[in-house]
Design a protein around this motif. Sequence first.
Motif, PDB file in Angstrom:
ATOM      1  N   ILE A 247       0.861  -1.175   0.137  1.00 40.68           N
ATOM      2  CA  ILE A 247       0.005   0.171  -0.084  1.00 40.68           C
ATOM      3  C   ILE A 247       0.696   1.337   0.072  1.00 40.68           C
ATOM      4  N   ASP A 248       2.191   0.989   0.360  1.00 43.88           N
ATOM      5  CA  ASP A 248       2.971   2.354   0.448  1.00 43.88           C
ATOM      6  C   ASP A 248       3.576   2.873  -0.883  1.00 43.88           C
ATOM      7  N   GLY A 249       3.161   1.881  -1.999  1.00 42.27           N
ATOM      8  CA  GLY A 249       3.698   2.367  -3.209  1.00 42.27           C
ATOM      9  C   GLY A 249       2.780   2.754  -4.056  1.00 42.27           C
ATOM     10  N   ALA A 273      -9.049   8.236 -11.452  1.00 38.50           N
ATOM     11  CA  ALA A 273     -10.062   7.616 -11.015  1.00 38.50           C
ATOM     12  C   ALA A 273      -9.584   6.793  -9.964  1.00 38.50           C
ATOM     13  N   LEU A 274      -8.395   6.150  -9.988  1.00 37.01           N
ATOM     14  CA  LEU A 274      -7.542   5.314  -8.994  1.00 37.01           C
ATOM     15  C   LEU A 274      -7.425   5.980  -7.654  1.00 37.01           C
ATOM     16  N   ILE A 275      -6.918   7.370  -7.918  1.00 40.25           N
ATOM     17  CA  ILE A 275      -6.661   7.922  -6.792  1.00 40.25           C
ATOM     18  C   ILE A 275      -7.973   8.462  -5.875  1.00 40.25           C
ATOM     19  N   LEU A 276      -9.139   8.816  -6.619  1.00 37.52           N
ATOM     20  CA  LEU A 276     -10.501   8.995  -6.226  1.00 37.52           C
ATOM     21  C   LEU A 276     -10.864   7.830  -5.272  1.00 37.52           C
ATOM     22  N   PRO A 282      -9.786   2.926   1.109  1.00 40.42           N
ATOM     23  CA  PRO A 282      -8.427   2.651   1.098  1.00 40.42           C
ATOM     24  C   PRO A 282      -8.433   1.188   1.245  1.00 40.42           C
ATOM     25  N   GLU A 283      -9.311   0.367   1.947  1.00 43.29           N
ATOM     26  CA  GLU A 283      -8.801  -1.097   1.961  1.00 43.29           C
ATOM     27  C   GLU A 283      -8.864  -1.873   0.524  1.00 43.29           C
ATOM     28  N   HIS A 284      -9.089  -1.249  -0.559  1.00 43.79           N
ATOM     29  CA  HIS A 284      -8.837  -1.667  -1.768  1.00 43.79           C
ATOM     30  C   HIS A 284      -7.583  -1.222  -2.265  1.00 43.79           C
ATOM     31  N   THR A 285      -6.685  -0.592  -1.695  1.00 46.86           N
ATOM     32  CA  THR A 285      -5.584  -0.063  -2.256  1.00 46.86           C
ATOM     33  C   THR A 285      -4.654  -1.239  -3.002  1.00 46.86           C
ATOM     34  N   THR A 286      -4.476  -2.351  -2.395  1.00 47.13           N
ATOM     35  CA  THR A 286      -3.886  -3.322  -3.418  1.00 47.13           C
ATOM     36  C   THR A 286      -4.366  -3.713  -4.564  1.00 47.13           C
ATOM     37  N   GLU A 287      -5.661  -3.693  -4.679  1.00 47.96           N
ATOM     38  CA  GLU A 287      -6.157  -3.795  -5.828  1.00 47.96           C
ATOM     39  C   GLU A 287      -6.081  -2.940  -6.973  1.00 47.96           C
ATOM     40  N   ALA A 292      -3.180  -0.216 -11.689  1.00 48.85           N
ATOM     41  CA  ALA A 292      -2.298   0.787 -12.054  1.00 48.85           C
ATOM     42  C   ALA A 292      -1.027   0.345 -12.782  1.00 48.85           C
ATOM     43  N   LYS A 293      -0.625  -0.945 -12.210  1.00 45.99           N
ATOM     44  CA  LYS A 293       0.582  -1.454 -12.464  1.00 45.99           C
ATOM     45  C   LYS A 293       0.469  -2.106 -13.879  1.00 45.99           C
ATOM     46  N   TYR A 294      -0.593  -2.735 -14.084  1.00 45.64           N
ATOM     47  CA  TYR A 294      -0.961  -3.518 -15.181  1.00 45.64           C
ATOM     48  C   TYR A 294      -0.901  -2.419 -16.218  1.00 45.64           C
TER      49      TYR A 294
END
Length: 304
Positions: A247-249, A273-276, A282-287, A292-294
């Motif tokens: 989550i820190d990344g 959209a991802l930031i909003l 925040p519990e969905h940060t990993t998803e 974003a990485k993909y």
Amino acid sequence: MTSQEVLEQAVHSSAIIHQPHALKAYLSAHFLAKHLGQPEALWQQTAELIAKDGLQVSTVLTDSVQPVAFSNLRRHRILARGIYPAAYQAISQWHAEYGFHNIFEFYIAKAANKSEYLSHNVTILLALNEVYSALPPEWVPAFLNRVTEFVTATFPNEENRECSEVITTGQPATLEDVLHSCSQQPGFFGHNLITLAWIVRCKTSLSDAQYNAMLGNLNLQAVSPLEDPDDELDLNLWKSCATHNDIDGFKEQIWSLVFDTCFNLHQITLADALILLQQQYPEHTTELIRVAKYHTRKCAEMSL
């Protein structure tokens, strides 16, 4: 580049594929600037992506079309049938007589009634409504040209003056359900998540029935087979982007999505959209990091 320069560029950017995305991207960049810092670099990147995505129109097309006083019925038929160049005058007259909010209300009722692949009927319309109040008066005529192009491309053959109050949609869905579905199947360049973010952002512009219908329609999109097989996830790449408690990344990954390449305008709209969504859930940060990485890696691959 400055914010105002990019806004002017977006107002004069017309579609080359289907619908004009530039004004939505401008708003996304505006929201992103509050979180990423270095606004000059962000505006420059947005300007370059808008230039790749659209066709610049240097004039206000309404000024070159004979002004004819259309009745309300004739106006709606012109727009529904995409009759150009009369359509430019039809929207201009509608705006002069009733204001932009009346135009928005007419079409948002139609958007809530229809589940459309990629949901541009929802997101671009909401963005047009949001950006209208930020426009200097002298840019409104060009803006109305973009509105004309959007509604004729998006709502063809719909001539009825009023939209039914009975909104039909798929099964009722909670926002949590929709977020989970969209995270599992983001759609082409994360369009499902982009749509969810705009629905959440603009909830106060919608009636409760419209809001619930849009969530239901979006959830149906997210759990149904994609209409275009080319939009399917690259499963090998998707699996390689799985993260565990990273989550820190999040901010660094958003930065990479925006700046690592200059390939697709949705780098801006998806990042926003991802930031909003991360701020509100925040519990969905990993998803969200995974999405974003993909797309960061996908842009890099496609740019080679």
